[in-house]
Design a protein around this motif. Structure first.
Motif, PDB file in Angstrom:
ATOM      1  N   LYS A  41     -30.292  18.264  39.246  1.00 49.04           N
ATOM      2  CA  LYS A  41     -30.535  19.068  40.442  1.00 49.04           C
ATOM      3  C   LYS A  41     -30.060  18.319  41.676  1.00 49.04           C
ATOM      4  CE  LYS A  41     -35.166  17.498  41.704  1.00 49.04           C
ATOM      5  NZ  LYS A  41     -36.485  17.921  42.186  1.00 49.04           N
ATOM      6  N   SER A  42     -29.764  19.083  42.734  1.00 49.01           N
ATOM      7  CA  SER A  42     -29.302  18.502  43.986  1.00 49.01           C
ATOM      8  C   SER A  42     -30.478  17.934  44.775  1.00 49.01           C
ATOM      9  CB  SER A  42     -28.567  19.547  44.821  1.00 49.01           C
ATOM     10  OG  SER A  42     -29.398  20.662  45.073  1.00 49.01           O
ATOM     11  N   VAL A  43     -30.180  16.888  45.560  1.00 50.92           N
ATOM     12  CA  VAL A  43     -31.187  16.190  46.358  1.00 50.92           C
ATOM     13  C   VAL A  43     -30.632  16.016  47.765  1.00 50.92           C
ATOM     14  CG1 VAL A  43     -32.570  14.087  46.576  1.00 50.92           C
ATOM     15  CG2 VAL A  43     -31.954  14.941  44.300  1.00 50.92           C
ATOM     16  N   PRO A  44     -31.381  16.340  48.797  1.00 49.45           N
ATOM     17  CA  PRO A  44     -30.866  16.171  50.159  1.00 49.45           C
ATOM     18  C   PRO A  44     -30.763  14.711  50.550  1.00 49.45           C
ATOM     19  CG  PRO A  44     -33.178  16.793  50.227  1.00 49.45           C
ATOM     20  CD  PRO A  44     -32.758  16.894  48.790  1.00 49.45           C
ATOM     21  N   PRO A 262     -28.233  25.266  36.088  1.00 46.32           N
ATOM     22  CA  PRO A 262     -28.296  24.083  35.222  1.00 46.32           C
ATOM     23  C   PRO A 262     -27.716  22.826  35.850  1.00 46.32           C
ATOM     24  CG  PRO A 262     -27.605  25.992  33.944  1.00 46.32           C
ATOM     25  CD  PRO A 262     -27.569  26.392  35.390  1.00 46.32           C
ATOM     26  N   TRP A 263     -26.820  22.987  36.859  1.00 41.84           N
ATOM     27  CA  TRP A 263     -26.134  21.830  37.450  1.00 41.84           C
ATOM     28  C   TRP A 263     -26.580  21.513  38.879  1.00 41.84           C
ATOM     29  CZ3 TRP A 263     -23.854  25.676  34.599  1.00 41.84           C
ATOM     30  CH2 TRP A 263     -23.399  25.282  33.341  1.00 41.84           C
ATOM     31  N   ILE A 264     -27.296  22.439  39.531  1.00 42.03           N
ATOM     32  CA  ILE A 264     -27.755  22.138  40.891  1.00 42.03           C
ATOM     33  C   ILE A 264     -29.255  22.357  41.066  1.00 42.03           C
ATOM     34  CG2 ILE A 264     -25.510  22.667  41.896  1.00 42.03           C
ATOM     35  CD1 ILE A 264     -26.725  25.299  42.950  1.00 42.03           C
ATOM     36  N   GLY A 265     -29.926  22.962  40.102  1.00 39.96           N
ATOM     37  CA  GLY A 265     -31.351  23.231  40.230  1.00 39.96           C
ATOM     38  C   GLY A 265     -31.611  24.519  41.000  1.00 39.96           C
ATOM     39  N   ASN A 266     -32.876  24.765  41.278  1.00 37.30           N
ATOM     40  CA  ASN A 266     -33.312  25.977  41.974  1.00 37.30           C
ATOM     41  C   ASN A 266     -33.323  25.711  43.475  1.00 37.30           C
ATOM     42  OD1 ASN A 266     -34.504  28.300  42.925  1.00 37.30           O
ATOM     43  ND2 ASN A 266     -36.481  27.963  41.925  1.00 37.30           N
ATOM     44  N   THR A 267     -32.388  26.305  44.180  1.00 38.60           N
ATOM     45  CA  THR A 267     -32.304  26.120  45.633  1.00 38.60           C
ATOM     46  C   THR A 267     -33.125  27.165  46.391  1.00 38.60           C
ATOM     47  OG1 THR A 267     -30.233  27.375  45.628  1.00 38.60           O
ATOM     48  CG2 THR A 267     -30.057  24.976  45.561  1.00 38.60           C
ATOM     49  N   TYR A 268     -34.074  27.781  45.702  1.00 35.61           N
ATOM     50  CA  TYR A 268     -35.046  28.706  46.290  1.00 35.61           C
ATOM     51  C   TYR A 268     -34.363  29.834  47.067  1.00 35.61           C
ATOM     52  CZ  TYR A 268     -39.061  25.878  44.806  1.00 35.61           C
ATOM     53  OH  TYR A 268     -40.013  25.236  44.061  1.00 35.61           O
ATOM     54  N   SER A 269     -34.459  29.871  48.389  1.00 35.94           N
ATOM     55  CA  SER A 269     -33.870  30.978  49.150  1.00 35.94           C
ATOM     56  C   SER A 269     -32.352  31.041  48.997  1.00 35.94           C
ATOM     57  CB  SER A 269     -34.233  30.865  50.631  1.00 35.94           C
ATOM     58  OG  SER A 269     -35.614  31.020  50.819  1.00 35.94           O
ATOM     59  N   GLY A 270     -31.742  29.929  48.622  1.00 35.38           N
ATOM     60  CA  GLY A 270     -30.301  29.906  48.401  1.00 35.38           C
ATOM     61  C   GLY A 270     -29.890  30.245  46.981  1.00 35.38           C
ATOM     62  N   SER A 271     -30.847  30.359  46.074  1.00 29.73           N
ATOM     63  CA  SER A 271     -30.536  30.431  44.649  1.00 29.73           C
ATOM     64  C   SER A 271     -29.655  31.611  44.266  1.00 29.73           C
ATOM     65  CB  SER A 271     -31.837  30.477  43.841  1.00 29.73           C
ATOM     66  OG  SER A 271     -31.570  30.658  42.470  1.00 29.73           O
ATOM     67  N   SER A 272     -30.139  32.828  44.443  1.00 26.70           N
ATOM     68  CA  SER A 272     -29.348  33.990  44.035  1.00 26.70           C
ATOM     69  C   SER A 272     -28.102  34.140  44.905  1.00 26.70           C
ATOM     70  CB  SER A 272     -30.194  35.260  44.092  1.00 26.70           C
ATOM     71  OG  SER A 272     -30.707  35.491  45.385  1.00 26.70           O
ATOM     72  N   LEU A 273     -28.187  33.704  46.182  1.00 29.61           N
ATOM     73  CA  LEU A 273     -27.042  33.831  47.079  1.00 29.61           C
ATOM     74  C   LEU A 273     -25.933  32.836  46.730  1.00 29.61           C
ATOM     75  CD1 LEU A 273     -28.724  34.492  50.534  1.00 29.61           C
ATOM     76  CD2 LEU A 273     -27.871  36.120  48.834  1.00 29.61           C
ATOM     77  N   ILE A 274     -26.287  31.648  46.272  1.00 25.91           N
ATOM     78  CA  ILE A 274     -25.264  30.712  45.789  1.00 25.91           C
ATOM     79  C   ILE A 274     -24.656  31.245  44.503  1.00 25.91           C
ATOM     80  CG2 ILE A 274     -24.861  28.396  44.870  1.00 25.91           C
ATOM     81  CD1 ILE A 274     -26.913  27.340  46.864  1.00 25.91           C
ATOM     82  N   GLY A 275     -25.484  31.852  43.642  1.00 24.75           N
ATOM     83  CA  GLY A 275     -24.958  32.479  42.432  1.00 24.75           C
ATOM     84  C   GLY A 275     -23.980  33.597  42.757  1.00 24.75           C
ATOM     85  N   VAL A 321     -18.168  27.174  45.359  1.00 25.90           N
ATOM     86  CA  VAL A 321     -19.434  26.621  44.866  1.00 25.90           C
ATOM     87  C   VAL A 321     -19.190  25.464  43.916  1.00 25.90           C
ATOM     88  CG1 VAL A 321     -21.496  27.105  43.490  1.00 25.90           C
ATOM     89  CG2 VAL A 321     -20.701  28.784  45.179  1.00 25.90           C
ATOM     90  N   ARG A 322     -18.270  25.641  42.989  1.00 28.22           N
ATOM     91  CA  ARG A 322     -18.073  24.596  41.976  1.00 28.22           C
ATOM     92  C   ARG A 322     -17.349  23.370  42.525  1.00 28.22           C
ATOM     93  NH1 ARG A 322     -19.900  26.354  37.019  1.00 28.22           N
ATOM     94  NH2 ARG A 322     -20.399  28.585  37.019  1.00 28.22           N
ATOM     95  N   ASP A 323     -16.803  23.458  43.736  1.00 28.93           N
ATOM     96  CA  ASP A 323     -16.279  22.256  44.383  1.00 28.93           C
ATOM     97  C   ASP A 323     -17.411  21.267  44.655  1.00 28.93           C
ATOM     98  OD1 ASP A 323     -13.708  23.282  44.414  1.00 28.93           O
ATOM     99  OD2 ASP A 323     -13.884  24.102  46.440  1.00 28.93           O
ATOM    100  N   TYR A 324     -18.631  21.790  44.837  1.00 27.23           N
ATOM    101  CA  TYR A 324     -19.783  20.931  45.099  1.00 27.23           C
ATOM    102  C   TYR A 324     -20.355  20.307  43.822  1.00 27.23           C
ATOM    103  CZ  TYR A 324     -19.871  22.598  49.910  1.00 27.23           C
ATOM    104  OH  TYR A 324     -19.546  22.870  51.220  1.00 27.23           O
ATOM    105  N   PHE A 325     -19.740  20.622  42.689  1.00 30.61           N
ATOM    106  CA  PHE A 325     -20.134  19.974  41.431  1.00 30.61           C
ATOM    107  C   PHE A 325     -19.368  18.670  41.228  1.00 30.61           C
ATOM    108  CE2 PHE A 325     -21.462  24.054  38.948  1.00 30.61           C
ATOM    109  CZ  PHE A 325     -22.277  24.415  40.009  1.00 30.61           C
ATOM    110  N   GLU A 326     -18.380  18.419  42.087  1.00 30.47           N
ATOM    111  CA  GLU A 326     -17.520  17.252  41.936  1.00 30.47           C
ATOM    112  C   GLU A 326     -17.933  16.145  42.905  1.00 30.47           C
ATOM    113  OE1 GLU A 326     -13.615  18.694  42.655  1.00 30.47           O
ATOM    114  OE2 GLU A 326     -13.626  20.111  40.976  1.00 30.47           O
TER     115      GLU A 326
END
Length: 345
Positions: A41-44, A262-275, A321-326
Motif C-alpha cells: 500500500k502507498s504511504v504519504p 492490490p498495489w496501492i491499497g485503499n485510498t478511501y475517497s480516492g479509491s473508486s476514482l483512481i480505479g 495511474v500505473r506510472d505511479y507503480f514505478e
C-alpha cells in the motif's frame, strides 16, 4: 447538452509498505494480507496530506487538458482525512492551482464515497448552466490503528475530475444513489483511528449498497452488465470488488483494468476514482464504463459513463495511474510508523 468529464488527474505517493512487512510485526495476523488480496500500500511522505495530494491531482487534471483554472466555478473536495477540522481544504487547493476567486467551494465527508458525491454536485451546477467547470476530488491519507485489519489496506492517494459540457473525454450518461443509516464504520471527533462494526462491514454495508445502487442504475438506464466494456467498484480490498462484480454479472475482464488496490491499497475517497482513472487510461472512444463507489455509514453512487473522442487527445499529457507503480520506495514498519505519525511523544 451532454455533461461529463473534461479531464482527470491522479496522484499517489511513491512510498510503499508491503503487507508482509506489516504481518511480520503483527505475527498473529499473518494470513490477513493474503485474505484481503492487498500486497502493498502507498504511504504519504512526511510533508504530504490530503491537501497536497489533492493539489497534485488537480494540477495533473489541468495539465492533461490544458485547462485555464480561471474557468473553474466550483471546487468540492471529498475526504475523511481533511487536515483541518475547521478550515476548508478546497480553498487551499483553489489558491494553489490559481483559480479565480469568484467560485464556490466546500469540503465533503461521506467516508469513501465523498469524491463521487463531489462529482454529483458539480454535475448539477454544470447542467444548470451556473458554472463552466467544476472540480471534484477524492483525496485521503487514511488511517488504521496499529495491528488492526485496516492497517493492511489504509493507504494514501487522490483523484481530481474536471466536470463540464465541452470537449468531453467521457460523458456521464446517468447516475443512481442508494443510502441508508448503517453503522459499519466511524471515527468520532478527536479520535486518531476509525472503528468498524465487524459483521456490518460486508453484507449489510458494502454489498447491500453497491448491489442496490448498481441494480438501480441498470434499471434506470435500461442496460445490462454486458452493455459495458469496463466496470469499477469501490476497492476496500482486493476481494470485495471481485465478489460483487461476479454477483452482479460483470466479468473479471471488465474490472481488471481498474482494479489497482492490490498495489496501492485503499485510498478511501480516492479509491473508486483512481480505479476509474486507470480505466480511462486504457479505454477507447465509444467504450462504456460502469462505476459504483461505496461510503461507510452508508451509501453508494453508481454512474454510467461513455468515453468520448477527446480521451485520445488528453490521455498522455499527464501521468497515468500505473506510472505511479514505478520507482517506488519501500519502507520497513518502523519508518512507516514514523511517516504515519503512529509514534507519539
Amino acid at each position: 447538452m451532454p455533461v461529463g468529464i473534461v479531464s482527470y488527474g491522479v496522484y499517489i505517493p511513491r512510498y510503499r509498505i508491503k503487507a508482509e512487512e506489516i504481518a511480520r510485526v503483527w505475527g498473529e495476523r499473518e494470513d490477513m494480507a493474503q485474505s484481503l488480496n492487498v500486497f502493498e500500500k502507498s504511504v504519504p511522505d512526511f510533508d504530504e496530506d490530503a491537501v497536497t495530494i489533492a493539489v497534485e491531482a488537480a494540477r495533473n487534471a489541468l495539465k492533461r487538458a490544458s485547462i485555464d483554472p480561471a474557468r473553474i466555478g466550483a471546487i468540492y473536495v471529498g475526504s475523511e482525512s481533511h487536515p483541518y477540522a475547521v478550515k476548508p481544504t478546497g480553498t487551499i487547493v483553489g489558491e494553489a492551482i490559481g483559480v479565480d476567486h469568484q467560485l464556490t467551494a466546500a469540503d465533503l465527508e461521506f467516508a469513501c464515497k465523498a469524491g463521487t458525491a463531489a462529482i454529483q454536485a458539480c454535475l448539477g451546477l454544470v447542467s444548470a448552466g451556473m458554472i463552466d467547470l467544476g472540480l471534484a476530488m477524492g483525496t485521503d491519507t487514511s488511517q488504521g490503528a496499529p495491528g488492526d485489519a485496516l492497517e493492511y489496506t489504509a493507504a494514501a492517494g487522490g483523484a481530481a475530475y474536471l466536470i463540464g459540457r465541452e470537449d468531453l473525454a467521457a460523458e456521464i450518461e446517468g447516475f443512481y444513489s442508494f443510502t441508508t443509516d448503517t453503522p459499519d464504520f466511524w471515527r468520532r471527533e478527536g479520535m486518531p483511528y476509525p472503528e468498524h462494526g465487524g459483521r456490518f462491514t460486508g453484507v449489510p454495508g458494502y454489498f447491500k449498497h453497491v448491489t442496490s445502487a448498481t441494480r438501480g442504475l441498470l434499471k434506470k438506464m435500461k442496460t445490462i452488465p454486458e452493455d459495458y466494456d469496463y466496470a469499477v467498484f469501490h476497492q476496500p480490498n482486493g476481494k470485495f470488488p471481485r465478489r460483487v462484480a461476479k454477483s452482479l454479472g460483470f466479468s473479471a475482464d471488465q474490472i481488471e483494468p481498474g482494479l489497482v488496490v492490490p498495489w496501492i491499497g485503499n485510498t478511501y475517497s480516492g479509491s473508486s476514482l483512481i480505479g476509474l482513472a486507470a480505466t480511462l487510461d486504457v479505454a477507447k472512444p465509444g467504450d462504456r464504463i460502469f462505476l459504483a463507489s461505496f461510503g461507510s455509514g452508508a451509501g453508494s453512487d453508481a454512474f454510467s459513463i461513455r468515453v468520448g473522442d477527446a480521451i485520445e487527445d488528453i490521455r498522455n499529457r499527464a501521468p497515468r495511474v500505473r506510472d505511479y507503480f514505478e520507482n517506488v520506495q519501500y519502507l520497513d514498519y518502523a519508518v512507516y510508523a514514523k511517516h504515519k505519525g503512529k509514534l507519539r511523544l
